[in-house]
Design a protein around this motif. Structure first.
Motif, PDB file in Angstrom:
ATOM      1  N   LEU A 133       1.009  -1.031  -0.139  1.00 19.63           N
ATOM      2  CA  LEU A 133      -0.077  -0.108  -0.032  1.00 19.63           C
ATOM      3  C   LEU A 133       0.951   1.103  -0.143  1.00 19.63           C
ATOM      4  CD1 LEU A 133      -2.763  -0.975   2.493  1.00 19.63           C
ATOM      5  CD2 LEU A 133      -3.540  -0.704   0.049  1.00 19.63           C
ATOM      6  N   ASN A 134       1.944   1.472   0.761  1.00 17.52           N
ATOM      7  CA  ASN A 134       2.642   2.817   1.155  1.00 17.52           C
ATOM      8  C   ASN A 134       3.924   2.749  -0.642  1.00 17.52           C
ATOM      9  OD1 ASN A 134       2.110   3.248   3.697  1.00 17.52           O
ATOM     10  ND2 ASN A 134       3.965   1.849   4.159  1.00 17.52           N
ATOM     11  N   ALA A 135       4.095   2.021  -0.857  1.00 14.86           N
ATOM     12  CA  ALA A 135       4.938   1.597  -2.336  1.00 14.86           C
ATOM     13  C   ALA A 135       3.997   2.257  -3.651  1.00 14.86           C
ATOM     14  CB  ALA A 135       5.619   0.599  -2.564  1.00 14.86           C
ATOM     15  N   TYR A 140      -6.437  -0.138  -9.210  1.00 13.00           N
ATOM     16  CA  TYR A 140      -5.775  -0.293 -10.378  1.00 13.00           C
ATOM     17  C   TYR A 140      -4.533  -1.300 -10.337  1.00 13.00           C
ATOM     18  CZ  TYR A 140      -7.111   4.467 -12.020  1.00 13.00           C
ATOM     19  OH  TYR A 140      -7.954   5.077 -12.295  1.00 13.00           O
ATOM     20  N   VAL A 141      -3.877  -1.620  -9.694  1.00 12.30           N
ATOM     21  CA  VAL A 141      -2.781  -2.756  -9.364  1.00 12.30           C
ATOM     22  C   VAL A 141      -3.368  -4.101  -9.396  1.00 12.30           C
ATOM     23  CG1 VAL A 141      -0.599  -3.732  -7.875  1.00 12.30           C
ATOM     24  CG2 VAL A 141      -0.846  -1.637  -9.309  1.00 12.30           C
ATOM     25  N   ALA A 187      -6.504  -4.521 -10.570  1.00  9.81           N
ATOM     26  CA  ALA A 187      -7.281  -5.359 -11.482  1.00  9.81           C
ATOM     27  C   ALA A 187      -6.089  -5.855 -12.478  1.00  9.81           C
ATOM     28  CB  ALA A 187      -7.628  -3.536 -12.181  1.00  9.81           C
ATOM     29  N   LEU A 188      -5.477  -4.715 -12.467  1.00  9.45           N
ATOM     30  CA  LEU A 188      -3.894  -5.227 -13.484  1.00  9.45           C
ATOM     31  C   LEU A 188      -3.576  -6.764 -13.914  1.00  9.45           C
ATOM     32  CD1 LEU A 188      -2.984  -1.753 -14.466  1.00  9.45           C
ATOM     33  CD2 LEU A 188      -3.850  -3.078 -15.916  1.00  9.45           C
ATOM     34  N   ARG A 189      -3.639  -6.822 -12.460  1.00  6.23           N
ATOM     35  CA  ARG A 189      -2.768  -8.505 -11.892  1.00  6.23           C
ATOM     36  C   ARG A 189      -3.812  -9.168 -12.429  1.00  6.23           C
ATOM     37  NH1 ARG A 189      -0.167  -7.090  -5.732  1.00  6.23           N
ATOM     38  NH2 ARG A 189       1.673  -6.688  -6.548  1.00  6.23           N
ATOM     39  N   THR A 190      -5.300  -9.263 -11.977  1.00  3.98           N
ATOM     40  CA  THR A 190      -6.620  -9.876 -12.404  1.00  3.98           C
ATOM     41  C   THR A 190      -6.328 -10.333 -13.962  1.00  3.98           C
ATOM     42  OG1 THR A 190      -7.303 -10.006 -10.309  1.00  3.98           O
ATOM     43  CG2 THR A 190      -8.440 -10.579 -11.511  1.00  3.98           C
ATOM     44  N   VAL A 191      -7.005  -9.364 -14.682  1.00  8.01           N
ATOM     45  CA  VAL A 191      -6.898  -9.491 -15.702  1.00  8.01           C
ATOM     46  C   VAL A 191      -5.223  -9.877 -16.677  1.00  8.01           C
ATOM     47  CG1 VAL A 191      -6.480  -6.972 -16.761  1.00  8.01           C
ATOM     48  CG2 VAL A 191      -7.781  -7.893 -18.435  1.00  8.01           C
ATOM     49  N   ILE A 192      -3.955  -9.367 -16.285  1.00  6.84           N
ATOM     50  CA  ILE A 192      -2.851 -10.111 -16.134  1.00  6.84           C
ATOM     51  C   ILE A 192      -3.277 -11.549 -16.018  1.00  6.84           C
ATOM     52  CG2 ILE A 192      -0.419  -9.731 -16.983  1.00  6.84           C
ATOM     53  CD1 ILE A 192      -0.577  -7.117 -15.997  1.00  6.84           C
ATOM     54  N   PHE A 244      -7.215 -10.726  -0.335  1.00  6.17           N
ATOM     55  CA  PHE A 244      -8.416 -10.056  -1.045  1.00  6.17           C
ATOM     56  C   PHE A 244      -8.653 -10.983  -2.887  1.00  6.17           C
ATOM     57  CE2 PHE A 244      -6.497  -6.522   1.063  1.00  6.17           C
ATOM     58  CZ  PHE A 244      -7.221  -5.712   1.657  1.00  6.17           C
ATOM     59  N   GLU A 245      -9.838 -11.535  -2.684  1.00  6.13           N
ATOM     60  CA  GLU A 245     -10.534 -11.922  -3.887  1.00  6.13           C
ATOM     61  C   GLU A 245     -10.674 -10.911  -4.575  1.00  6.13           C
ATOM     62  OE1 GLU A 245     -12.412 -16.143  -5.314  1.00  6.13           O
ATOM     63  OE2 GLU A 245     -12.114 -15.625  -3.430  1.00  6.13           O
ATOM     64  N   THR A 246     -10.207 -11.070  -5.888  1.00 10.83           N
ATOM     65  CA  THR A 246     -10.651  -9.691  -7.173  1.00 10.83           C
ATOM     66  C   THR A 246     -11.239 -11.050  -8.245  1.00 10.83           C
ATOM     67  OG1 THR A 246      -9.290  -8.119  -6.577  1.00 10.83           O
ATOM     68  CG2 THR A 246     -10.117  -8.034  -9.046  1.00 10.83           C
TER      69      THR A 246
END
Length: 124
Positions: A22-24, A41-42, A44-49, A76-78
């Motif tokens: 979170l901090n980074a 965004y991170v 979502a992007l990890r999920t779509v990739i 977390f589960e996306t």
């Protein structure tokens, strides 16, 4: 061609988000406000990739995120689904990818919803 379905999950990703994540993300994106879009965004992007479904040549047109509480570390589960899909045109189809993120440390409580509007290339 993509077909929309509000209730059909096409891919799901579980990940651990730490305080340092979170901090980074806040530092890189320059966000100090709640709720930050960067970590959304991170996720979502990890999920779509990770889904392997996004074809080469896809173009993001827009993105929105709604936090239901401030982000915090946890597991977390996306879930990813196609919530809208226009009829295909000559080279592209407008598709809206919807994401729902649940806090697995708190009984699966919904903490984040996102939508990503994409021009999806017509292949084949």
């Amino acid at each position: 061609m993509i077909e929309a379905s509000d209730d059909k999950t096409v891919y799901s990703r579980v990940e651990e988000i730490s305080e340092s994540d979170l901090n980074a993300c806040a530092e890189i994106s320059g966000e100090v406000n709640d709720p930050p879009l960067g970590i959304a965004y991170v996720m979502a992007l990890r999920t779509v990739i990770g889904s392997g479904l996004l074809p080469d040549g896809a173009m993001m047109l827009g993105h929105r995120a709604t936090w239901f509480e401030a982000p915090r570390p946890g597991r977390f589960e996306t879930e990813m689904r196609f919530s809208e899909a226009d009829p295909p045109r000559t080279r592209f189809q407008r598709v809206v990818i919807a994401y729902r993120t649940f806090d697995r440390n708190r009984g699966g409580e919904l903490v984040l919803e996102q939508e990503q509007e994409v021009l999806w290339p017509i292949i084949g």
